[in-house]
Design a protein around this motif. Structure first.
Motif, short mmCIF file in Angstrom:
data_model
loop_
_atom_site.label_atom_id
_atom_site.label_comp_id
_atom_site.label_asym_id
_atom_site.label_seq_id
_atom_site.Cartn_x
_atom_site.Cartn_y
_atom_site.Cartn_z
N ASP A 1 -15.21 -16.54 18.26
CA ASP A 1 -15.05 -16.69 16.82
C ASP A 1 -14.23 -15.55 16.22
OD1 ASP A 1 -16.86 -14.71 17.31
OD2 ASP A 1 -18.17 -15.18 15.60
N VAL A 2 -13.44 -14.85 17.02
CA VAL A 2 -12.69 -13.68 16.56
C VAL A 2 -11.21 -14.03 16.50
CG1 VAL A 2 -12.11 -11.28 16.99
CG2 VAL A 2 -14.40 -12.14 17.55
N PHE A 3 -10.59 -13.72 15.35
CA PHE A 3 -9.15 -13.91 15.15
C PHE A 3 -8.56 -12.58 14.70
CE2 PHE A 3 -11.07 -18.03 14.75
CZ PHE A 3 -10.14 -18.92 15.28
N ALA A 4 -7.25 -12.49 14.77
CA ALA A 4 -6.54 -11.31 14.29
C ALA A 4 -5.24 -11.73 13.66
CB ALA A 4 -6.28 -10.33 15.44
N VAL A 5 -4.82 -10.97 12.64
CA VAL A 5 -3.56 -11.22 11.95
C VAL A 5 -2.79 -9.91 11.90
CG1 VAL A 5 -2.43 -11.96 9.82
CG2 VAL A 5 -4.54 -13.08 10.57
N MET A 6 -1.62 -9.91 12.50
CA MET A 6 -0.74 -8.74 12.46
C MET A 6 0.37 -8.97 11.46
SD MET A 6 1.81 -7.30 15.41
CE MET A 6 3.07 -8.45 14.90
N SER A 7 0.65 -7.98 10.65
CA SER A 7 1.73 -8.10 9.67
C SER A 7 2.49 -6.79 9.61
CB SER A 7 1.18 -8.45 8.28
OG SER A 7 0.27 -7.45 7.85
N VAL A 8 3.76 -6.88 9.29
CA VAL A 8 4.64 -5.71 9.14
C VAL A 8 4.72 -5.37 7.67
CG1 VAL A 8 6.94 -4.78 9.54
CG2 VAL A 8 5.94 -6.41 11.18
N LEU A 9 4.45 -4.10 7.35
CA LEU A 9 4.42 -3.67 5.96
C LEU A 9 5.62 -2.80 5.65
CD1 LEU A 9 0.65 -2.73 5.60
CD2 LEU A 9 1.76 -4.87 5.01
N PRO A 10 6.20 -2.95 4.49
CA PRO A 10 7.27 -2.01 4.08
C PRO A 10 6.67 -0.66 3.77
CG PRO A 10 6.77 -3.54 2.29
CD PRO A 10 5.99 -4.03 3.49
N VAL A 11 7.43 0.39 3.96
CA VAL A 11 6.95 1.76 3.75
C VAL A 11 7.53 2.30 2.46
CG1 VAL A 11 6.85 4.08 4.72
CG2 VAL A 11 6.78 2.09 6.22
N ALA A 12 6.64 2.77 1.60
CA ALA A 12 7.08 3.37 0.34
C ALA A 12 7.50 4.82 0.59
CB ALA A 12 5.96 3.29 -0.70
N ASP A 13 7.94 5.47 -0.48
CA ASP A 13 8.41 6.84 -0.33
C ASP A 13 7.31 7.77 0.14
OD1 ASP A 13 10.59 6.54 -3.23
OD2 ASP A 13 10.87 5.97 -1.11
N ASP A 14 6.09 7.52 -0.29
CA ASP A 14 4.99 8.41 0.10
C ASP A 14 4.40 8.03 1.46
OD1 ASP A 14 2.32 6.87 -1.88
OD2 ASP A 14 3.86 6.02 -0.57
N GLY A 15 4.98 7.07 2.15
CA GLY A 15 4.50 6.70 3.47
C GLY A 15 3.38 5.71 3.48
N ARG A 16 2.95 5.16 2.33
CA ARG A 16 1.85 4.21 2.27
C ARG A 16 2.39 2.85 1.83
NH1 ARG A 16 -3.15 6.24 2.42
NH2 ARG A 16 -3.96 4.38 1.39
N SER A 17 1.70 1.77 2.25
CA SER A 17 2.14 0.42 1.91
C SER A 17 1.97 0.18 0.41
CB SER A 17 1.35 -0.61 2.71
OG SER A 17 1.60 -1.89 2.21
N PRO A 18 3.00 -0.32 -0.27
CA PRO A 18 2.83 -0.60 -1.72
C PRO A 18 1.94 -1.79 -2.00
CG PRO A 18 4.99 -1.32 -0.93
CD PRO A 18 4.35 -0.59 0.21
N VAL A 19 1.78 -2.70 -0.98
CA VAL A 19 0.95 -3.87 -1.23
C VAL A 19 -0.50 -3.64 -0.85
CG1 VAL A 19 2.89 -5.45 -0.94
CG2 VAL A 19 1.57 -4.78 1.05
N GLY A 20 -0.79 -2.57 -0.14
CA GLY A 20 -2.16 -2.20 0.18
C GLY A 20 -2.90 -3.26 0.93
N MET A 21 -4.04 -3.71 0.36
CA MET A 21 -4.92 -4.66 1.02
C MET A 21 -4.69 -6.09 0.54
SD MET A 21 -7.02 -2.71 2.90
CE MET A 21 -8.61 -3.51 3.01
N ALA A 22 -3.51 -6.37 0.03
CA ALA A 22 -3.28 -7.67 -0.59
C ALA A 22 -3.45 -8.81 0.39
CB ALA A 22 -1.87 -7.70 -1.21
N LEU A 23 -2.85 -8.72 1.57
CA LEU A 23 -2.96 -9.79 2.55
C LEU A 23 -4.41 -9.95 3.01
CD1 LEU A 23 -1.74 -11.91 4.43
CD2 LEU A 23 -1.26 -10.07 6.07
#
Length: 815
Positions: A415-437
């Protein structure tokens, strides 16, 4: 004309090559006469080898003709054959050594530059060969092995050896009649009769020349079984024994002729085929048979051919099996390359890990969502396997719809699934979309699923992990799974990332081990943090160095202390890399500190001893010690400023470690040992190992000064250190009462919170602390104002009074 020109060229070539062939010849002096049976095969083997290497005429043989050749005759023979100046001489048996020794002594000439003898038994001649620096291929060990083998093979209660009147073996009677390889009696050929020694096995130890063969004729006819050392006796009806191998002897003689030294002649058990029943059955498989009848040899050849054919078939079958395995592995690899889960049509975990690895190698910023369901297992009890499979298929379909190409969906297991996604990197090194997905996945999967004829809530839980430089697919999956477990324990129904403090210690250890296994040396150096815990001389309050403390600051798992880091490195097999990296960073940082201190006005010297924590494996590696010493010299640092600090529980047997520690001391490094109370090897090392300092573990100060047993233990260790010629640094000193106690026990140095707290190495480099009294405070920020004031008084010898009776503080125990 062309033929004449070709012939002239051939003659010119032969005129050049011919002298080269004849330039080096090897002289062999042998007992007996030309054409004799003794050593005939050995001389043939020597001739073949020398002529193949040096050309025709490379071997010259001079026979002594049973002692008929005098020294003068031998000299004239060598002179006539232009062999007197020979630099390569081989002497066969005692007679040849005796003749050559007499020739050298009579003519007052030096022995040949390359001289080797074979089969010499006389103690006098063996000693002369050693004095001349000559090689010797010894037959005496073969003889003793031969006697022991004959006693076992024949099963006879007694063993009688037969020699001639003038045999050199008579001088070795004490050796031949003692030990396992011994004879019960020595008989003289031509004098003693074998009939008087019934139920005995007879062994011919004489050389088979013409005279001795005639003397042994009666023995061979009357005795039941006669065994022999030399293979030439087999033609006269001897049974056999452990005998020299002519081919091996020739090869070993030529080697000793070049290199010198002594060696044992190669030998094999050899028996006549007709007498094979005389050999014990347990020894027959290892025997080499001679005079085998043609019919038997033919059967053996056919048997060997059958064995060879069977071996060939076995090899072909094995090759076929290997090919089949290779093809199966190739098919399996192809299946894994395109591995798709049959139930859901989604990629499996291996394919997900390969895809993660590809993106991580390209330095892509990744987000991984680990998705599990709390109520999916319950469907198996109510709806059975078919209902569970339907639920899994519907989950896969909804995941595809929600991600819509934004993520890479995989079915891990059950019953275990995984989703991998590529995130764009902001200037401060953190994803601008955060936990949206992840939040969108949580919202969609929380809606009911139509399974069977009813809507069912499956209660998803989602753990999120973000990749950092140096992470691995396994670590990323473990981190996301750990975050999902924390979500389950917290009872919240929203995605979350891992909180390192809440992870179980076993899971954290496994994840950190896997990360450390794949971490590059450069990334490890960036993530390590070094600090210094200084120690001070109790006599004059001077800072006298410090102990380097290392921590691993991981981006996700936080700070890993030194003890845990060492265990991780041992488990991951990277202890050597850790120690080398720590020592390199420490030496380079302290080199910066040394430059800062030299530039500081009024300062005379930097602290003199810095303890570098290393494992026992690196201390025993001379390459590591040499590399560290060379690095110190490159940075203009004296190796005497450093100590390699070992842990007492790592010590093993003292003798294997002593040479390594001595080598460290010879290179100028000190060797400190920390942890004495809980290791017998550590206590033993106080007296056996070349240590420069002992360090008591901080746990020993817990009961000081109130605990009487703790005081006794401390004094015992102090006395042992004095007997071993070492001084002790006490660690963990936190109160002024403890300081009073250790000062009255005459300890040399101490460290702990009362004196100073550890500080980063970078801070010391930026603002070096002066170790001279009066230029800076000895007591650091770790001590309270009251303790610091009391410590200042105690450091000057004030404020402390001796209890009545001379006892130590608070103990009542005389020091």
């Amino acid at each position: 004309m062309r033929r004449w020109a070709g012939g002239a060229l051939l003659l010119a070539a032969l005129s050049v090559v011919g002298p080269c062939w004849g330039a080096v010849s090897t002289l062999v002096i042998a007992p007996g006469e030309p054409g004799q049976r003794l050593d005939r095969q050995l001389l043939a083997e020597l001739g073949d080898r020398l002529e193949a290497d040096q050309g025709p005429g490379a071997l010259q043989v001079v026979y002594l003709r049973g002692g008929a050749v005098s020294t003068e005759s031998l000299y004239e023979t060598l002179l006539r054959r232009d062999l007197l100046e020979g630099s390569r001489v081989i002497l066969l048996h005692d007679a040849a050594v005796a003749a050559y020794r007499k020739l050298v002594a009579t003519r007052h000439e030096a022995a040949a530059d390359q001289l080797v003898a074979y089969g010499v038994f006389s103690p006098i001649y063996r000693q002369w060969l050693r004095q001349q620096g000559a090689g010797h291929l010894d037959l005496l060990p073969v003889l003793l092995r031969h006697l022991a083998w004959v006693r076992h093979a024949s099963g006879a209660p007694r063993l009688v050896g037969w020699v001639t009147v003038n045999s050199p073996l008579r001088a070795l009677e004490s050796i031949l009649t003692n030990g396992e390889g011994r004879v019960d009696a020595l008989g003289i050929l031509g004098q003693d009769l074998p009939g008087a020694r019934d139920n005995a096995a007879h062994v011919l130890l004489a050389l088979p020349d013409l005279a001795q063969r005639q003397q042994a004729l009666s023995l061979l006819q009357e005795a039941g079984s006669v065994w022999c050392l030399m293979p030439e006796w087999l033609k006269d009806g001897c049974v056999g024994g452990v005998q020299p191998d002519a081919s091996g002897v020739a090869e070993r003689l030529l080697t000793l002729l070049e290199d010198g030294g002594e060696a044992t002649a190669p030998a094999v058990p050899r028996v006549r085929y007709a007498d094979r029943q005389r050999v014990a059955e347990s020894l027959r498989d290892d025997v080499q048979y001679v005079d085998v009848p043609e019919s038997v040899a033919s059967r053996r050849r056919w048997g060997d051919r059958l064995i060879l054919a069977a071996s060939g078939l076995a090899i072909v079958a094995m090759m076929a099996m290997l090919v089949a395995m290779w093809m199966e592995r190739r098919r399996r690899r192809q299946r894994l390359r395109f591995d798709i889960d049959e139930l859901t049509g989604l990629p499996s975990r291996p394919r997900l890990e390969r895809r993660l690895q590809d993106y991580l190698e390209n330095r892509q910023r990744l987000q991984l969502c680990w998705i599990g369901f709390d109520r999916l297992d319950g469907l198996r009890d109510s709806l059975g396997a078919a209902g569970t499979e339907e639920a899994i298929q519907r989950i896969a379909k909804r995941l595809r719809r929600v991600t819509r190409g934004e993520g890479y969906v995989a079915h891990i297991e059950g019953d275990v699934f995984a989703v991998m996604s590529v995130l764009p990197v902001a200037d401060d090194g953190r994803s601008p979309v955060g936990m949206a997905l992840a939040e969108r996945l949580q919202e969609s999967l929380s809606a009911p699923f139509r399974i069977g004829r009813a809507d069912r809530m499956l209660l998803p839980r989602i753990g999120v992990a973000l990749s950092v430089e140096g992470t691995t697919p396994f670590a990323l999956l473990e981190e996301a799974q750990g975050a999902a477990r924390q979500m389950l324990r917290s009872g919240e129904r929203r995605p979350r990332m891992l909180e390192a403090e809440s992870v179980a210690s076993k899971e954290r250890f496994l994840a950190l081990t896997e990360v450390l296994e794949r971490l590059s040396p450069e990334r490890l150096a960036v993530q390590l943090r070094l600090s210094v815990e200084p120690h001070f001389l109790l006599a004059d309050r001077r800072r006298c160095g410090g102990e380097l403390i290392v921590r691993w600051r991981h981006p996700h798992w936080g700070d890993v202390p030194q003890e845990e880091l060492v265990r991780l490195a041992e488990t991951a097999g990277r202890r050597a890399l850790l120690d080398r990296t720590v020592c390199r960073l420490a030496v380079e940082g302290l080199a910066s500190l040394a430059r800062a201190v030299r530039d500081h006005e009024g300062v005379r010297a930097i602290p003199t001893r810095w303890a570098l924590p290393v494992g026992i494996g690196q201390v025993m590696d001379t390459a590591f010690v040499d590399e560290l010493a060379n690095r110190c010299r490159e940075l203009a640092l004296a190796t005497s400023c450093f100590e390699l600090q070992l842990q007492g529980e790592e010590l093993g047997e003292p003798w294997s470690l002593q040479a390594a520690l001595r080598y460290c001391r010879d290179q100028g490094f000190g060797v400190a040992l920390k942890g004495l109370a809980h290791s017998s090897h550590a206590l033993d090392a106080i007296f056996r190992q070349p240590l420069s300092r002992l360090v008591l573990e901080a746990e020993l100060m817990t009961g000081i000064p109130r605990d009487r047993s703790a005081l006794l233990l401390l004094k015992s260790l102090r006395d042992m250190a004095k007997l071993g010629g070492h001084h002790i640094t006490v660690t963990g000193v936190a109160t002024s009462d403890q300081l009073v106690a250790i000062r009255r026990m005459n300890f040399v140095s101490a460290q702990g919170r009362l004196f100073d707290v550890s500080q980063p190495l970078e801070a010391m480099t930026a603002a070096p602390l002066v170790g001279e009294a009066g230029t800076s405070s000895v007591w650091g920020a770790g001590a309270t104002n009251q303790e610091r004031g009391e410590g200042e008084q105690l450091g000057r010898g004030q404020g402390a009074t001796e209890p009545a009776g001379g006892g130590s503080y608070g103990s009542g125990i005389d020091d």
